[in-house]
Design an enzyme around this catalytic site. Structure first.
Site, PDB file in Angstrom:
ATOM      1  N   ARG A 101     -67.211  51.865   5.069  1.00  0.00           N
ATOM      2  CA  ARG A 101     -66.435  51.884   5.713  1.00  0.00           C
ATOM      3  C   ARG A 101     -67.059  53.470   6.288  1.00  0.00           C
ATOM      4  O   ARG A 101     -67.793  54.026   5.968  1.00  0.00           O
ATOM      5  CB  ARG A 101     -65.196  52.642   4.895  1.00  0.00           C
ATOM      6  CG  ARG A 101     -65.585  53.560   4.128  1.00  0.00           C
ATOM      7  CD  ARG A 101     -64.176  53.753   3.256  1.00  0.00           C
ATOM      8  NE  ARG A 101     -62.674  53.978   3.636  1.00  0.00           N
ATOM      9  CZ  ARG A 101     -62.068  53.731   4.022  1.00  0.00           C
ATOM     10  NH1 ARG A 101     -61.833  52.435   4.159  1.00  0.00           N
ATOM     11  NH2 ARG A 101     -61.187  54.136   4.900  1.00  0.00           N
ATOM     12  N   GLU A 126     -53.179  45.599   9.295  1.00  0.00           N
ATOM     13  CA  GLU A 126     -52.146  45.665   9.269  1.00  0.00           C
ATOM     14  C   GLU A 126     -50.526  46.965   9.871  1.00  0.00           C
ATOM     15  O   GLU A 126     -51.805  48.310  10.257  1.00  0.00           O
ATOM     16  CB  GLU A 126     -51.385  46.255   7.427  1.00  0.00           C
ATOM     17  CG  GLU A 126     -50.016  46.461   7.344  1.00  0.00           C
ATOM     18  CD  GLU A 126     -49.860  46.712   5.968  1.00  0.00           C
ATOM     19  OE1 GLU A 126     -50.897  47.383   4.808  1.00  0.00           O
ATOM     20  OE2 GLU A 126     -48.648  46.018   4.875  1.00  0.00           O
ATOM     21  N   LYS A 158     -54.129  55.592   6.421  1.00  0.00           N
ATOM     22  CA  LYS A 158     -53.269  55.940   7.417  1.00  0.00           C
ATOM     23  C   LYS A 158     -52.122  56.462   6.253  1.00  0.00           C
ATOM     24  O   LYS A 158     -51.415  56.846   7.301  1.00  0.00           O
ATOM     25  CB  LYS A 158     -52.566  54.621   7.457  1.00  0.00           C
ATOM     26  CG  LYS A 158     -53.528  53.444   8.837  1.00  0.00           C
ATOM     27  CD  LYS A 158     -52.610  52.115   8.845  1.00  0.00           C
ATOM     28  CE  LYS A 158     -53.699  50.693   9.189  1.00  0.00           C
ATOM     29  NZ  LYS A 158     -52.703  50.076   8.591  1.00  0.00           N
TER      30      LYS A 158
END
Ligand code: ATP
Ligand code: MG
Length: 607
Positions: free
Chosen positions: A312, A67, A322
């Site tokens: 992850r 994104e 982020k």
């Protein structure tokens, strides 16, 4: 400082690892053996089922779908290496896709930084003379059509409960949810309201489109998840064309299906979303009679993309979110997204990391299905292993102290030389002069040596690396007792590489630069940004454990040749570590170097 697992320090052979297998490769191999995969079609561009006419030239399709709401970080690097790596290993193509369905936080600056980061890491989305760079926002029309289809097929409804009512009626892990009073609205009413939503006739939050699945499902994600919401927000690519936007969990499977993705690889948090992913794509493969009597649906055909999850990357001494990285930037805790202490790709790049080192790191950490923490030293180890064979050597005196050779005249000079790289004689030698006054490291001298100190102290001899043997004769002190300069005598028949030089037996070997020829430079000594291995453990505010000493800026004296190097040039400064000419600030007449990492991992060892 608590010690964290040190497994990261272990260095494994690189070649063996590149071919290392992992569960995702096994899944791909198994799928490729099935006849269904061989029948896959591709029309040359993303699209719905009917438009696919050719056998797909890509054996698999993966995608990297960030994104554009921030800069990429080292966690993303793992996903990038995995998605692009699998595609290339299996004769497939990896799409670069901007998952830009959430207008408020996204921007072109972030999108550009992402393109930059992925390319710098060495990956390309060009294949068969075509760019595979896609934008989810280009699919808004299809997503909207999919939503109308779900309504017409009886699989979605407009809910007008308040957000609070919806939350209460969703139930809990142990308690079933309750049906919304709006759940059984007629199709025509749902369709009318949804079209009005799209037409901007309803306020944000006044209604929402939900999938009609099962409010009693043990999986909360299947309790009629929201799929479209009203947002009067400007989108960085579609402008004001839309005031309804799809939810991520609805948009993502459609993006994958339109792009004929075979393996949609995501992190473990999405495991519980997989049933909805499959439900949605199956529904959208069906057809139904629309209110106007036409047959609609059949958007996608088999084989449908399948979602697979992996663990992850969690890296010690780093935050990989982020949102938190954004906070460090906006609060001015760092100088920007590319601050050399940031775990962003842009930050690592500016710090001096190479793409090869980051890829090597990603290979070494492997891919698994269970969450774990990787020690920061694994990243540094990959950098050292990558740079050691390729970084040219240089000399930097980081904390300069004057050494005066009393027994030579003021205009004495000689040329010394050293290999550019000790293991690559073909790289040649570098030359630098020696003069009467030199800079040495302040801690290479002790007036009263401690036990085991064998460098410079009064009466002791050392070798000036690549130069002469000198004997310390004393030092000048200021009124407070600080050492101002060290005095020594040089043995002119002891020059390295000349006959008889090795008759001098000395224990210490120190580096130096000529005071007359040295280049003064700013050197930025970076250290970890956080002083705790897990900065956000136990819900703690991660800003509380920022390392107050994460950067120290010093004036250093460099070997003359280092004054004219290009930004991004990397060196091993002998005895100190790896350094890079700062890509932003370094320039002609203004040398600025960043310490990438020290020669050895000393962190956490001091106790
Ligand atoms: P963040 O929380 O930092 O915003 P995100 O997952 O929301 O991360 P996206 O831009 O959606 O960010 O991520 C793009 C891709 O990178 C996703 O497929 C995601 O799974 C993957 N990714 C993100 N963080 C990590 C991580 N720490 N380790 C591995 N993959 C990651
Ligand atoms: Mg995300």
């Amino acid at each position: 400082m608590s010690k964290v697992n040190q497994t990261g320090g272990a260095v494994k052979p690189v070649a063996a690892e590149s071919n290392a297998s992992h569960f995702l490769k096994t899944i791909v191999s198994t799928d490729l053996a099935s006849p269904e995969y061989a029948s896959r079609q591709w029309s040359g561009a993303p699209g719905v089922c009917a438009s696919h006419q050719q056998p797909d030239p890509a054996r698999i399709r993966t995608r990297f779908p960030p994104e554009p709401n921030g800069y990429l970080h080292v966690g993303h690097a793992k996903s990038i290496c995995l998605n692009f790596g699998l595609a290339s290993e299996f004769g497939g193509i990896c799409h670069m896709r901007f998952d830009d369905t959430n207008p408020e936080k996204e921007s072109q600056e972030f999108a550009d930084s992402i393109v930059d980061a992925v390319q710098w890491l060495g990956f390309s989305w060009d294949a068969n003379n075509t760019s595979h760079l896609f934008y989810a926002s280009n699919y808004f029309d299809t997503m909207y059509a999919c939503a109308e289809f779900l309504i017409q097929a009886g699989y979605a409804y407009i809910d007008q409960q308040t957000a609070e009512e919806m939350r209460l009626n969703r139930g809990t892990l142990t308690e079933a949810g309750k049906n919304s009073p709006w759940r059984d609205r007629p199709v025509s009413e749902n369709l009318r309201l949804f079209r009005e939503m799209r037409g901007g006739q309803h306020a944000e939050g006044s209604m929402i489109l939900r999938a009609k699945i099962d409010m009693q499902s043990p999986n909360i994600n299947l309790r009629d998840p929201a799929i479209y919401r009203i947002r009067f927000a400007h989108h960085h690519r579609t402008g004001d064309a839309w005031c309804v936007y799809p939810m991520y969990t609805f948009a993502h499977p459609i993006e994958d299906a339109l792009e004929k993705i075979t393996h949609s690889i995501c992190t473990l948090e999405f495991e519980d979303q997989r049933p909805f992913y499959d439900w949605l794509l199956q529904r959208l493969s069906e057809t139904c009679a629309a209110v106007d009597g036409n047959t609609i649906g059949g958007f996608f055909c088999a084989p449908l993309p399948k979602q697979v999850e992996f663990a992850r990357l969690n890296l010690t001494y780093v935050v990989t979110s982020k949102r938190k990285l954004q906070q460090l930037v906006t609060e001015g805790q760092v100088s920007g997204w590319d601050d050399p202490r940031m775990p962003t790709i842009a930050g690592l790049r500016r710090r001096g990391y190479t793409p090869e080192a980051i890829r090597l790191f990603c290979e070494r950490i492997g891919v698994s299905k269970s969450d774990s923490w990787i020690d920061y030293s694994t990243l540094e180890g990959a950098l050292r292993d990558d740079l050691d064979p390729k970084a040219d050597r240089g000399i930097a005196v980081l904390r300069p102290l004057k050494l005066i050779l009393d027994n030579v005249p003021a205009d004495w000079s000689d040329d010394c030389s050293a290999p550019v790289h000790p293991h690559h004689p073909e790289k040649g030698v570098r030359k630098f002069p020696i003069h009467r006054e030199l800079w040495i490291e302040a801690d290479d001298f002790m007036q009263d040596p401690s036990k085991g100190f064998f460098r410079l102290f009064p009466g002791n001899k050392v070798r000036l690396r690549y130069g002469y043997v000198v004997e310390c004769k004393g030092c000048d002190l200021d009124a407070a007792g600080n050492v101002l300069a060290v005095h020594a005598e040089v043995f002119l028949d002891s020059k390295s590489g000349t006959p008889g030089a090795d008759t001098y037996k000395v224990k210490g070997n120190i580096h130096w630069v000529s005071a007359q020829a040295a280049v003064a430079a700013e050197v930025r000594l970076y250290d970890r940004l956080f002083s705790e291995a897990n900065p956000d453990a136990g819900g703690r505010n991660f800003l509380e454990c920022l390392n107050p000493a994460s950067v120290e800026v010093i004036s250093a004296m460099l070997e003359p040749g280092l004054g004219s190097v290009e930004p991004d040039a990397r060196f091993q400064f002998e005895r100190h570590g790896y350094f890079v000419a700062d890509r932003r600030d370094h320039g002609v007449g203004r040398p600025i170097f960043n310490r990438i990492t020290t020669l050895k991992d000393s962190w956490g060892k001091a106790g």
